[in-house]
Design a protein around this motif. Structure first.
Motif, PDB file in Angstrom:
ATOM      1  N   ILE A  38     -20.557 -32.113  33.838  1.00 57.86           N
ATOM      2  CA  ILE A  38     -21.133 -32.138  32.307  1.00 57.86           C
ATOM      3  C   ILE A  38     -22.319 -31.347  32.059  1.00 57.86           C
ATOM      4  O   ILE A  38     -23.470 -31.351  32.857  1.00 57.86           O
ATOM      5  N   LEU A  39     -22.197 -30.376  31.264  1.00 59.50           N
ATOM      6  CA  LEU A  39     -23.356 -29.289  31.033  1.00 59.50           C
ATOM      7  C   LEU A  39     -24.342 -29.797  30.200  1.00 59.50           C
ATOM      8  O   LEU A  39     -25.769 -29.671  30.166  1.00 59.50           O
ATOM      9  N   ALA A  40     -23.923 -30.399  29.113  1.00 59.43           N
ATOM     10  CA  ALA A  40     -24.898 -31.019  27.938  1.00 59.43           C
ATOM     11  C   ALA A  40     -24.117 -32.125  27.433  1.00 59.43           C
ATOM     12  O   ALA A  40     -23.012 -32.330  27.165  1.00 59.43           O
ATOM     13  N   VAL A  41     -25.036 -33.108  26.678  1.00 59.27           N
ATOM     14  CA  VAL A  41     -24.436 -34.042  25.992  1.00 59.27           C
ATOM     15  C   VAL A  41     -25.392 -34.453  24.825  1.00 59.27           C
ATOM     16  O   VAL A  41     -26.743 -34.317  24.910  1.00 59.27           O
ATOM     17  N   SER A  42     -24.814 -34.857  23.808  1.00 59.21           N
ATOM     18  CA  SER A  42     -25.768 -35.154  22.428  1.00 59.21           C
ATOM     19  C   SER A  42     -25.853 -36.675  22.473  1.00 59.21           C
ATOM     20  O   SER A  42     -24.907 -37.437  22.900  1.00 59.21           O
ATOM     21  N   LYS A  43     -27.090 -37.267  22.085  1.00 58.07           N
ATOM     22  CA  LYS A  43     -27.236 -38.699  22.164  1.00 58.07           C
ATOM     23  C   LYS A  43     -26.987 -39.205  20.511  1.00 58.07           C
ATOM     24  O   LYS A  43     -26.772 -38.381  19.845  1.00 58.07           O
ATOM     25  N   GLU A  44     -26.918 -40.414  20.386  1.00 63.62           N
ATOM     26  CA  GLU A  44     -26.728 -40.998  19.189  1.00 63.62           C
ATOM     27  C   GLU A  44     -27.829 -40.660  18.247  1.00 63.62           C
ATOM     28  O   GLU A  44     -27.519 -40.491  16.895  1.00 63.62           O
ATOM     29  N   PHE A  50     -29.692 -31.331  28.224  1.00 61.31           N
ATOM     30  CA  PHE A  50     -29.028 -30.299  29.078  1.00 61.31           C
ATOM     31  C   PHE A  50     -28.941 -30.412  30.620  1.00 61.31           C
ATOM     32  O   PHE A  50     -30.277 -30.898  30.728  1.00 61.31           O
ATOM     33  N   GLY A  51     -28.337 -29.922  31.252  1.00 61.94           N
ATOM     34  CA  GLY A  51     -28.293 -30.072  32.717  1.00 61.94           C
ATOM     35  C   GLY A  51     -28.899 -28.929  33.411  1.00 61.94           C
ATOM     36  O   GLY A  51     -28.765 -27.837  32.891  1.00 61.94           O
ATOM     37  N   LYS A  52     -28.988 -29.007  34.577  1.00 62.74           N
ATOM     38  CA  LYS A  52     -29.842 -27.722  35.412  1.00 62.74           C
ATOM     39  C   LYS A  52     -28.935 -27.648  36.943  1.00 62.74           C
ATOM     40  O   LYS A  52     -29.470 -28.204  37.688  1.00 62.74           O
ATOM     41  N   THR A  95      -2.375 -28.719  31.357  1.00 64.76           N
ATOM     42  CA  THR A  95      -2.525 -30.038  31.217  1.00 64.76           C
ATOM     43  C   THR A  95      -2.913 -30.393  29.989  1.00 64.76           C
ATOM     44  O   THR A  95      -4.190 -29.747  29.659  1.00 64.76           O
ATOM     45  N   LYS A  96      -2.439 -31.253  28.943  1.00 66.59           N
ATOM     46  CA  LYS A  96      -3.021 -31.789  28.007  1.00 66.59           C
ATOM     47  C   LYS A  96      -3.444 -33.125  28.173  1.00 66.59           C
ATOM     48  O   LYS A  96      -2.872 -33.991  28.815  1.00 66.59           O
ATOM     49  N   VAL A  97      -4.990 -33.263  27.979  1.00 62.15           N
ATOM     50  CA  VAL A  97      -5.579 -34.441  27.980  1.00 62.15           C
ATOM     51  C   VAL A  97      -6.265 -35.079  26.770  1.00 62.15           C
ATOM     52  O   VAL A  97      -6.502 -34.083  25.874  1.00 62.15           O
ATOM     53  N   GLN A  98      -6.561 -36.323  26.731  1.00 58.05           N
ATOM     54  CA  GLN A  98      -7.112 -36.858  25.474  1.00 58.05           C
ATOM     55  C   GLN A  98      -8.453 -37.447  25.962  1.00 58.05           C
ATOM     56  O   GLN A  98      -8.349 -38.185  26.880  1.00 58.05           O
ATOM     57  N   ILE A  99      -9.486 -37.304  25.596  1.00 57.35           N
ATOM     58  CA  ILE A  99     -10.882 -37.649  25.786  1.00 57.35           C
ATOM     59  C   ILE A  99     -10.979 -39.209  25.149  1.00 57.35           C
ATOM     60  O   ILE A  99     -10.737 -39.405  23.922  1.00 57.35           O
ATOM     61  N   GLU A 100     -11.254 -40.128  26.274  1.00 54.31           N
ATOM     62  CA  GLU A 100     -11.490 -41.482  25.661  1.00 54.31           C
ATOM     63  C   GLU A 100     -12.851 -41.889  25.487  1.00 54.31           C
ATOM     64  O   GLU A 100     -13.112 -42.553  24.609  1.00 54.31           O
ATOM     65  N   LYS A 101     -13.467 -41.443  26.438  1.00 56.62           N
ATOM     66  CA  LYS A 101     -15.043 -42.079  26.316  1.00 56.62           C
ATOM     67  C   LYS A 101     -16.074 -41.050  27.044  1.00 56.62           C
ATOM     68  O   LYS A 101     -15.603 -40.444  28.122  1.00 56.62           O
ATOM     69  N   ILE A 102     -17.226 -40.949  26.571  1.00 58.81           N
ATOM     70  CA  ILE A 102     -18.308 -40.213  27.234  1.00 58.81           C
ATOM     71  C   ILE A 102     -19.225 -41.444  27.484  1.00 58.81           C
ATOM     72  O   ILE A 102     -19.921 -42.207  26.801  1.00 58.81           O
TER      73      ILE A 102
END
Length: 104
Positions: A38-44, A50-52, A95-102
């Protein structure tokens, strides 16, 4: 909330419920997998972390929907004046994937 993941040498911005077409993964259809890069994630609250280069303790869970092949690409090579002609075809597996949860 979104995350930027890396898989198959490419980066994808994903949200929960998104359906992605990624490079072929060696898992059976219907299995739930976890992306760790995971390179980056936004919070609520709207802040972005960002990661390093990658974030620790963050994963993206996804379900494999199907495997398949992309459209056919024809490769044609020849040498002029020498009667040398070769035609090849290629279909890239995906491959086709569906994102379920972060998961944070």
């Amino acid at each position: 909330m979104y995350a930027i993941i890396e898989t198959g040498g490419k980066q994808y911005m994903v949200r929960e419920g998104d359906v992605l077409v990624v490079e072929k993964l060696n898992y059976p259809e219907g299995e739930v997998i976890s992306f760790d890069k995971i390179l980056a994630v936004s919070k609520e609250d709207g802040n972005v972390e960002f990661g390093k280069p990658y974030l620790e303790n963050v994963k993206v869970n996804a379900k494999i929907i199907e495997h398949g092949k992309g459209p056919k690409i024809r490769v044609f090579k020849y040498k002029p004046k020498k009667n040398y002609r070769r035609r090849q075809g290629h279909r890239q597996p995906y491959t086709k994937v569906q994102i379920e949860k972060i998961v944070q």
